[in-house]
Scaffold this active site. Structure first.
Site, mmCIF file in Angstrom:
data_model
loop_
_atom_site.group_PDB
_atom_site.id
_atom_site.type_symbol
_atom_site.label_atom_id
_atom_site.label_comp_id
_atom_site.label_asym_id
_atom_site.label_seq_id
_atom_site.Cartn_x
_atom_site.Cartn_y
_atom_site.Cartn_z
ATOM 1 N N THR A 12 -77.130 33.397 -24.103
ATOM 2 C CA THR A 12 -76.559 32.798 -22.891
ATOM 3 C C THR A 12 -77.307 33.225 -21.641
ATOM 4 O OG1 THR A 12 -74.361 32.643 -23.895
ATOM 5 C CG2 THR A 12 -74.451 32.637 -21.499
ATOM 6 N N THR A 88 -74.808 37.591 -26.614
ATOM 7 C CA THR A 88 -73.720 38.551 -26.823
ATOM 8 C C THR A 88 -73.092 38.456 -28.204
ATOM 9 O OG1 THR A 88 -72.087 37.036 -25.845
ATOM 10 C CG2 THR A 88 -73.120 38.649 -24.367
#
Length: 326
Positions: A12, A88
Site C-alpha cells: 500500500t 502490511t
C-alpha cells in the site's frame, strides 16, 4: 554521511488510487524517497526496486530471493543499514524470515503504510523517514530485524498486524515494543532477537497451516499428508485443544513421521499440555506434536519450514521452537 539501502517491494505504501478509485501498484522506490521531505539530510540512499506488488504475493520463493538480496547488499561494509518498504498484510512474515536467515549486526527495518500514497494523510512518508533514522542509529545495531510504523518499533519475532485499516495496527502483545521513534532520538527498551539462524534455503518445504473449527474431522489433514506436505501447523483453540474428531488425523500424520506444530487462535499466551480429554493438548503432546511457544500460526509455518531444512525429528524441532528467543 551514512549510507542506507532502501529495498522497495511494493504494498500500500507504493500504491495510488486508479481510475476506479481502488488502490493499485503505482510507485517505485525513487518516488517513495521523493515523497519524504528532508530525508537526504539523514543519509545517502541507494534504491533497490525488488518488486512492486501487494504483499500477499510474497511467497516463500520471493522471501528466499529477498533474503539473498539482503545478504548480497550486506557484503558491502560501507552500508550502515537497510530499510525495506513492504505491504502490511505479510510484513510480519517477511521480517520474521529475514530474522531467521540474516546474521549481521547492522539494522534491517521493515516499514509500510495503511494509507496509500494518494491519501492526503498517508502514513508512508513519515514511516519511511523514521525507518531511515533507525537505520542510521548506532544503538539499532545487534537488535535483529525490526518493523516500524506509527513511531513504534517492534522485533520481528512477535509482531503482528491487529487491525485491517487503523494506522496503529501492529502489536507484539505481551512481548511489547522494543523501541519508539521520538522527535529528538530513537528510544530503545529491550531486545527480542532470535538466537537461532538458518542458511537461506534454495527451496522451501511444503508446510500447510490448518485452522481448527468445531465439528472438524480428519479429512483435511489426511489430504495434506497424502498430497506431500512435509509439515503441518494446526491453529488450535485456547491452550492447544482441537475437536476430538481431529485427533485421528493428527495421529495419522505422526505415524507418517510428519511434524505437527500446535498454535493457538488466541493472540496472547502459550499452548500447553494441560488437558487430557480426546483432542486435548496433553494428548497431542503425547503424540509428539510440537508446541509453538507463543509464535503465531503464520510464523510457525515459516519456522517449521526452515527447521525441516535441517531435521525432520520432532523433538529437535521442538527444541528450536523452545529456544528461539535470545
Amino acid at each position: 554521511m551514512k549510507k542506507v539501502v532502501i529495498i522497495a517491494t511494493g504494498g500500500t505504501i507504493a500504491m495510488k488510487k486508479n481510475n476506479s478509485g481502488k488502490s493499485s501498484p503505482a510507485i517505485f522506490g525513487e518516488k517513495l524517497i521523493e515523497s519524504v521531505p528532508c530525508i537526504r539530510e539523514i543519509a545517502d540512499f541507494e534504491i533497490v526496486n525488488f518488486s512492486n506488488f501487494a504483499s500477499c504475493n510474497m511467497s516463500p520463493e520471493n522471501l528466499i530471493r529477498l533474503a539473498k538480496k539482503v545478504e548480497d547488499i550486506l557484503k558491502n561494509k560501507d552500508i550502515n543499514g537497510i530499510v525495506i518498504t513492504h505491504g502490511t498484510d505479510t510484513v510480519e512474515e517477511s521480517a520474521f524470515f529475514l530474522e531467521l536467515t540474516i546474521d549481521d549486526e547492522r539494522p534491517i527495518i521493515f516499514t509500510a503504510a495503511q494509507r496509500d500514497a494518494s491519501e492526503i494523510d498517508s502514513d508512508g512518508p513519515r514511516n519511511i523517514k523514521n525507518a531511515a533514522r533507525i537505520a542510521t542509529d548506532e544503538r539499532a545495531k545487534n537488535r535483529g530485524v525490526m518493523v516500524s510504523l506509527n513511531e513504534e518499533i517492534f522485533g520481528a519475532l512477535y509482531v503482528q498486524k491487529t487491525h485491517t485499516s487503523n494506522i496503529k495496527t501492529f502489536s507484539s502483545g505481551e512481548m511489547g515494543m522494543i523501541g519508539y521513534v521520538d522527535i529528538d532520538k530513537i528510544c530503545f527498551y529491550n531486545f527480542q532477537k532470535s538466537k537461532i539462524k538458518f542458511k537461506i534455503p534454495e527451496n522451501f518445504p511444503v508446510v500447510i497451516p490448518i485452522m481448527a473449527f468445531t465439528g472438524m474431522d480428519s479429512n483435511l489433514i489426511e489430504f495434506c499428508v497424502r498430497s506431500g506436505a512435509r509439515g503441518i501447523v494446526i491453529e488450535a483453540f485456547g491452550r492447544g485443544n482441537v475437536p476430538p474428531e481431529l485427533e485421528d488425523g493428527i495421529l495419522f500424520a505422526r505415524e507418517k513421521k510428519i511434524p505437527v506444530v500446535i498454535t493457538s487462535r488466541c493472540y496472547n499466551g502459550r499452548v500447553l499440555p494441560v488437558y487430557s480429554y480426546k483432542g486435548g493438548s496433553s494428548r497431542l503432546k503425547d503424540f509428539g506434536c510440537i508446541f509453538s511457544e507463543g509464535l503465531s500460526t503464520a510464523k510457525s509455518r515459516l519456522l517449521l519450514g526452515l527447521a525441516l531444512t535441517q531435521t525432520d525429528d520432532s523433538s529437535e524441532i521442538q527444541d528450536i521452537f523452545t529456544n528461539i528467543l535470545c
